[in-house]
Scaffold this active site. Sequence first.
Site, mmCIF file in Angstrom:
data_model
loop_
_atom_site.group_PDB
_atom_site.id
_atom_site.type_symbol
_atom_site.label_atom_id
_atom_site.label_comp_id
_atom_site.label_asym_id
_atom_site.label_seq_id
_atom_site.Cartn_x
_atom_site.Cartn_y
_atom_site.Cartn_z
ATOM 1 N N VAL A 123 0.812 -1.215 0.000
ATOM 2 C CA VAL A 123 0.000 0.000 0.000
ATOM 3 C C VAL A 123 0.849 1.269 0.000
ATOM 4 C CG1 VAL A 123 -2.088 -0.965 1.029
ATOM 5 C CG2 VAL A 123 -0.245 -0.183 2.512
ATOM 6 N N LYS A 124 2.114 1.169 0.410
ATOM 7 C CA LYS A 124 3.068 2.293 0.409
ATOM 8 C C LYS A 124 2.484 3.542 1.056
ATOM 9 C CE LYS A 124 5.560 0.690 -3.712
ATOM 10 N NZ LYS A 124 4.692 -0.440 -4.107
ATOM 11 N N ARG A 125 1.869 3.385 2.219
ATOM 12 C CA ARG A 125 1.283 4.530 2.910
ATOM 13 C C ARG A 125 2.363 5.326 3.647
ATOM 14 N NH1 ARG A 125 -2.465 3.544 -0.315
ATOM 15 N NH2 ARG A 125 -4.491 2.808 0.383
#
Length: 279
Positions: free
Chosen positions: A94-96
Site C-alpha cells: 500500500v506504500k502509505r
Amino acid sequence: MDFGSRLAAAMDERGPLCLGIDPHPGLLDSWGLPDDAEGLAAFADVTLEAFAGVGAAIKPQSAFFERHGSRGIAVLERLLADARSAGILTILDVKRGDIGSTMAAYAEAYLMDGSPLAADAITVSPYLGAGSLAPAFELAARTGRGLFVLCLTSNPEGASVQHARLGDEAVAVSVARVVAEHNARAARLGSVGMVFGATVGPAARELGLDLLATRAPLLAPGIGAQGGSAAQLAEQLGEARAQVLASTSRSVLWHGPEVAALRDAAEAARAEAKSALRG
C-alpha cells in the site's frame, strides 16, 4: 511470535520467495476475465489456490483492487481473510506514508487486530521523514505485525531522493539506520524490513549501506519481468543475501489462468530463489 520470526520460519520452510498478486487490466484480459469486481474475485481465488504452500508470503498490490471501488476493496478483504485462514503470510503493498493522526488512521486500517484490511505486514513510505511513521511502528510492534519501509527502489526516479545526501549520509542510509534501531533486539530477522529493488544491488555498496547490520528482511521486487534476478542479488549482497525475500509478480502471473500452470511457474521461481539465496 513477532512478524520477523514468523517470516524467518516461513522462508526456511518454503523458500525466500514472495509471490505478488497484481490483477492489472492486461492480466485480467489475458486470463479471459472481465475488468470488474467479478473478474478480480476470480483472479484472487485462482492465485491464492495456486500459491498456497509455495513461497514464504503473498503480496497483493492494493491499487489494483482499489481501482474497482468498494467492490474491489471487498475482494481484497476476502483475499486477506482467506490467506489468514490458510496460514499464508500477507504483505499488503500500500506504500502509505503521512503525518500525525492521518498516519495513525492508516496504521489502524492495515495493522489493527480485527480490521477487515489487516495484513501481516504492509509497505510504507518514509519520505515525509522516517519519524512520521511512528504510529505504524508502534502499532505493528503492539500487534506482532511488520513493516517494509521503502529504502532503495528500482525506479529511475527514486535515486533523486534516495541517493540525495544529508550532510555525509545518503537519505537511504538514514532510512536504514532508523530500521536498524527498531530491529536492534532481533536475534535474526527483525519485524521492520526494507524494500530493496532487485536491480539496485550495487547502490547499497556505493552509498555505504550496511544491510547486514539492519537485521531487516529485504523485500526485493523486480525479479523476472523487471530484469532482476535472485542470482544477481546474491552476488551483489554477499552475506546479506540470507535476508532477501525475492518478490516476483508478472513473470509468474502471465502463466495463468490455470492453477497447475501458475503453481508450476511459482515452484520454478521458488527453486531459483532458494538456490541463489540459500545455496
